[in-house]
Design a protein around this motif. Structure first.
Motif, PDB file in Angstrom:
ATOM      1  N   GLY A 124       0.742  -1.231   0.092  1.00 27.62           N
ATOM      2  CA  GLY A 124      -0.007  -0.177  -0.082  1.00 27.62           C
ATOM      3  C   GLY A 124       0.831   1.120  -0.033  1.00 27.62           C
ATOM      4  O   GLY A 124       0.181   2.341  -0.180  1.00 27.62           O
ATOM      5  N   CYS A 125       2.060   1.154   0.183  1.00 29.41           N
ATOM      6  CA  CYS A 125       2.923   2.392   0.372  1.00 29.41           C
ATOM      7  C   CYS A 125       4.081   2.245  -0.920  1.00 29.41           C
ATOM      8  O   CYS A 125       4.946   3.132  -0.892  1.00 29.41           O
ATOM      9  N   PRO A 138     -14.696   2.175   0.420  1.00 24.90           N
ATOM     10  CA  PRO A 138     -14.270   3.442   0.879  1.00 24.90           C
ATOM     11  C   PRO A 138     -13.281   3.357   2.072  1.00 24.90           C
ATOM     12  O   PRO A 138     -12.786   4.397   2.379  1.00 24.90           O
ATOM     13  N   LEU A 139     -12.911   2.399   2.850  1.00 20.68           N
ATOM     14  CA  LEU A 139     -12.300   2.619   4.070  1.00 20.68           C
ATOM     15  C   LEU A 139     -10.953   1.822   3.981  1.00 20.68           C
ATOM     16  O   LEU A 139      -9.990   2.255   4.917  1.00 20.68           O
ATOM     17  N   VAL A 140     -10.799   0.914   2.834  1.00 23.56           N
ATOM     18  CA  VAL A 140      -9.364   0.355   2.738  1.00 23.56           C
ATOM     19  C   VAL A 140      -8.824   0.651   1.344  1.00 23.56           C
ATOM     20  O   VAL A 140      -9.621   0.629   0.079  1.00 23.56           O
ATOM     21  N   PRO A 141      -7.634   0.458   1.359  1.00 22.75           N
ATOM     22  CA  PRO A 141      -7.004   0.767  -0.098  1.00 22.75           C
ATOM     23  C   PRO A 141      -7.145  -0.460  -0.897  1.00 22.75           C
ATOM     24  O   PRO A 141      -7.658  -1.663  -0.473  1.00 22.75           O
ATOM     25  N   ASP A 142      -6.879  -0.265  -1.987  1.00 27.53           N
ATOM     26  CA  ASP A 142      -7.425  -1.345  -3.094  1.00 27.53           C
ATOM     27  C   ASP A 142      -6.531  -2.711  -2.650  1.00 27.53           C
ATOM     28  O   ASP A 142      -7.324  -3.767  -2.952  1.00 27.53           O
ATOM     29  N   ASN A 143      -5.401  -2.498  -2.390  1.00 27.35           N
ATOM     30  CA  ASN A 143      -4.345  -3.950  -2.217  1.00 27.35           C
ATOM     31  C   ASN A 143      -5.198  -4.650  -0.891  1.00 27.35           C
ATOM     32  O   ASN A 143      -5.182  -5.719  -0.818  1.00 27.35           O
ATOM     33  N   THR A 144      -5.578  -3.999   0.031  1.00 29.40           N
ATOM     34  CA  THR A 144      -6.032  -4.258   1.223  1.00 29.40           C
ATOM     35  C   THR A 144      -7.496  -5.201   1.017  1.00 29.40           C
ATOM     36  O   THR A 144      -7.753  -6.157   1.325  1.00 29.40           O
TER      37      THR A 144
END
Length: 348
Positions: free
Chosen positions: A202-203, A321-327
């Motif tokens: 995610g980073c 809407p709460l988590v990045p795509d990878n999560t």
């Protein structure tokens, strides 16, 4: 005094009357029984009276005491030797030990090496310069570019949310290099390797962000056991101080850290108390503490707790809407579905 009939008794851990007697014995020695203990050993006289005890949680030896009447007769070494032996049979060679600072020399003579101490706590390990070796290995993985201003975040990311991503993005803009340490302790719903992987993925686009595992030297069962007691109303200032002192004494210089970033904590009393202790401890060590407001989704504060609730309830679309795509991709994958099943079985 005559100790020919003394004997050791093991508990995995002790319960009922035996545990109550152990708690009372520890109280006389100024210690408190730790609810996380998984193994204990009692040293008893022939009449069954406790004259010494010691315990282990994971790879941490703690709650070690000997009746002052019998101190100086080698009983402490007998107890610690049994704890070490039992840990080794469980495949645990690297051990930490909690004790009072006044017992430093006693445990050094048994092969333990001090890491850090406060006025009430001393943390040792059975590896010489263990923390220095860890830092050297970690720095070799992440060669540091020249920088004037490095920052750090320590997070659990259980799991990695848009709130965590916002905290990292914001902090990364305020320093040359940002080191993100993801807790290595496997004591959360999401396994340590999964949490670390999701943060790294995610980073990946943030060029000045370096993501590390925290090892056993940052917010671990050894350095800050209060963090993992979910039913605890608050954190011990002394326990938090010990963990923060390790960060200041070792991590600050190794990674050239001048700022530590934290998100506001409206939910967890343990994390909130830890953050408050951070504001008191780190500035005196030359580290600025920067608190960043939480990211929201509409009127809702994004938190890992909320994500876990929706995940377990099977409300997958509401997670987008709460988590990045990878999560999100992990949560709906076969691996994520299998974890959800495990967590639901554990709850029931």
């Amino acid at each position: 005094m005559e100790l020919a009939n003394s004997y050791l008794e093991e508990g995995f851990p002790f319960r009922g009357r035996k545990r109550k007697k152990m708690e009372q014995f520890l109280e006389k020695s100024g210690l408190t029984y730790d609810a996380q203990i998984i193994y204990s050993v009692l040293l008893c006289r022939g009449d069954g009276e406790i004259i010494g005890c010691g315990s282990r949680h994971e790879n941490i030896l703690k709650c070690i005491a000997v009746d002052e009447t019998y101190q100086g007769e080698g009983l402490l070494q007998r107890i610690v030797t049994q704890l070490i032996k039992q840990a080794y049979t469980c495949g645990i060679p690297h051990l930490f030990l909690f004790t009072k600072p006044k017992y430093r020399v006693v445990f050094e003579d048994m092969g333990f090496y001090p890491i850090t101490e406060t006025d009430t706590m001393l943390l040792l390990e059975n590896r010489k310069d263990g923390i220095s070796h860890y830092l050297k290995e970690e720095l070799a993985k992440f060669p540091l570019p020249p920088c004037k201003d490095a920052g750090a975040i320590v997070m659990n990311a259980n799991p990695f949310t848009r709130g965590h991503r916002y905290l990292i993005e914001t902090a990364a803009q305020a320093c040359d290099v940002l080191h993100v340490f993801v807790l290595s302790a496997d004591a959360s719903e999401f396994p340590a390797d999964v949490r670390l992987r999701l943060v790294r993925e995610g980073c990946r686009d943030l060029e000045n962000v370096m993501v590390h595992g925290s090892s056993e030297y940052l917010i671990s069962h050894a350095t800050f056991p209060d963090y993992f007691l979910k039913d605890k109303a608050g954190a011990s200032d002394k326990a938090a101080e010990l963990d923060l002192k390790i960060f200041a004494d070792y991590f600050r210089d190794a990674f050239h850290i001048k700022k530590r970033f934290v998100g506001e904590e409206p939910f967890s009393p343990v994390t909130r108390a830890y953050n408050e202790q951070m504001k008191q401890t780190l500035p005196a060590c030359g580290i600025e503490v920067v608190e960043i407001p939480r990211k929201t989704c509409g009127d809702t504060i994004i938190s890992a707790t909320l994500v876990r609730e929706k995940f377990l309830a099977g409300h997958m679309e509401s997670l987008r809407p709460l988590v990045p795509d990878n999560t999100y991709h992990y949560l709906v994958s076969q691996e994520g579905i299998a974890l959800r099943k495990q967590l639901l079985e554990r709850q029931s």
